[in-house]
Design an enzyme around this catalytic site. Structure first.
Site, PDB file in Angstrom:
ATOM      1  N   TYR A 101     -62.259  30.023 -37.528  1.00 23.26           N
ATOM      2  CA  TYR A 101     -62.797  30.566 -36.282  1.00 23.26           C
ATOM      3  C   TYR A 101     -64.048  31.378 -36.588  1.00 23.26           C
ATOM      4  CZ  TYR A 101     -63.336  33.575 -32.200  1.00 23.26           C
ATOM      5  OH  TYR A 101     -63.859  34.220 -31.111  1.00 23.26           O
ATOM      6  N   GLU A 189     -69.151  30.730 -29.857  1.00 23.50           N
ATOM      7  CA  GLU A 189     -67.856  30.672 -30.540  1.00 23.50           C
ATOM      8  C   GLU A 189     -67.597  29.252 -31.028  1.00 23.50           C
ATOM      9  OE1 GLU A 189     -63.892  32.564 -28.977  1.00 23.50           O
ATOM     10  OE2 GLU A 189     -63.867  30.455 -28.438  1.00 23.50           O
TER      11      GLU A 189
END
Ligand code: GDP
Ligand code: MN
Length: 381
Positions: A101, A189
């Site tokens: 992530y 993101e």
């Protein structure tokens, strides 16, 4: 403005971040054609402005044209958390070894950018933050200093990514930082950022929120076109108004986003239900009020309209003249309650006085005006 995944990936690619090759499709046949050209196996991915598509059944692997037909047929038209899928993205499937992530956003409390990196990707970051907060390596970046390659390397080490992924991750994080800053994003993101079986590091998903105020610096027209707006929001967008449609029956017009939000609170506080958020911004020309009043009055939910203005640089008498001129040009069905305060409010109120009646009322305070507007909305039901 939130981008769809495929747009986010295009945006990433324009800053050099590696993404899978793919194409968009709006029908099952287009999906098959896209898959044929991309090469099997492919992933069929729902394009909606909401996350968690995988869990909802909106991300499916397909090994051949028949499977694409089945999955695209199921996904197109699917409802994911209230969003209807009209577009699917077909991309060449990746062989995943590990899922990470990575993101950048703004930490207002310390006036710095916040980068987050975790070796636990693919799942919702909120869940990671909740259950294993230590698994997220955070870095705060002063916008003036920027982010160096060495900082990225230390950061990747702190996040304990597989050493095999280090160089690729460092490079992508540098480019993601540029996407965030030069690309005028509020959020970037990648979840998951993957280490492929062949050792390459690669963005498998993209979440990008662009700062609308920077629109003039970029070519974002295509992104604007796929924004999901209801009829009211579309009209407001075209008129250049800051508008958000809500479900209640009291239409709201205020100057300044802060005052508009307080107005919603006060309406709620006195037992009412706002139909919208609308910030007319600075200035007070009749055109703006015509546009704002028309959009609100066309909303079938609306039973009364509350205009809440605090004169600052825009003076009270200018606002009053703007409203009077607007009401001269258009016929508004719902009764209007005005609260006018701030610079030259007395002068503004004096100008409005002769126009007052059942259709146009005035109240001296925000609270009283809210009560009046809510009462009128109830009475009209
Ligand atoms: P989200 O659920 O909306 O976040 O959609 P993602 O694009 O993140 O996809 C969800 C999950 O599907 C990923 O975490 C992967 O596990 C899986 N997935 C997506 N693309 C691929 C792919 O190319 N290959 C494989 N093997 N899995 C994939
Ligand atoms: Mn994802």
């Amino acid at each position: 403005m939130d981008l769809l995944e495929y747009q986010g990936k295009q945006y990433f690619a324009s800053f050099g971040i590696p993404v899978s090759e793919g194409r968009v499709a709006r029908t099952v046949e287009e999906a098959v054609a896209a898959a044929d050209s991309v090469g099997y196996p492919v992933v069929v991915k729902a394009q909606v402005h909401v996350g968690g598509r995988g869990k909802a059944g909106g991300v499916k692997l397909a090994n051949d044209a028949d499977e694409v037909r089945t999955h695209a047929g199921n996904i197109l038209g699917m409802d994911i958390k209230g969003h209807t899928v009209n577009i699917v993205w077909i991309e060449h499937a990746s062989d995943i070894a590990e899922e990470y992530y990575a993101s950048f956003t703004l930490d207002r409390s310390v006036k710095k950018y916040l980068g987050m990196l975790s070796a636990q990707g693919g799942v919702e970051i909120e869940a990671v933050a909740e259950e294993t907060p230590d698994a997220i390596a955070k870095i705060w970046i002063d916008p003036v200093d920027g982010l160096s390659e060495q900082q990225c390397r230390d950061w990747v080490k702190a996040a304990k990514l597989n050493p095999q992924a280090e160089d690729g991750a460092v490079e992508i994080l540098g480019k993601l930082y540029r996407t965030y800053t030069e690309g005028d994003a509020d959020l970037v993101e990648i979840n998951p950022l993957i280490l492929r079986a062949d050792g390459a590091v690669h963005a498998l998903d993209a979440k990008v929120t662009l700062d609308n105020n920077a629109d003039f610096r970029h070519e974002w027209d295509e992104y604007q076109q796929t924004q999901v707006r209801d009829e009211r929001e579309e009209a407001a967008f075209n008129a250049g108004l800051q508008y958000v449609g809500l479900e209640g029956n009291v239409g709201i017009i205020a100057n300044g986003a802060g005052l508009a939000m307080s107005t919603l609170d006060v309406v709620n506080q006195v037992g009412g239900d706002p139909a919208n958020f609308l910030d007319v911004g600075g200035g007070a020309d009749a055109d703006k009020f015509v546009a704002a009043l028309t959009i609100i009055d066309n909303d079938p939910r609306v039973r009364s309209i509350f205009i809440n203005i605090f004169g600052g640089i825009t003076r009270g008498e200018e606002v009053a003249n703007g409203i009077i001129a607007a009401l001269d040009r258009i016929d508004i069905a719902s009764p209007i309650v005005i609260r006018l305060d701030g610079t030259n409010a007395d002068e503004g109120r004096r100008l409005l006085e002769p126009h007052l009646g059942e259709k146009l009322q005035m109240a001296p305070t925000m609270l009283e005006a809210a009560r009046k507007a809510v009462e009128l909305a109830g009475a009209a039901n």
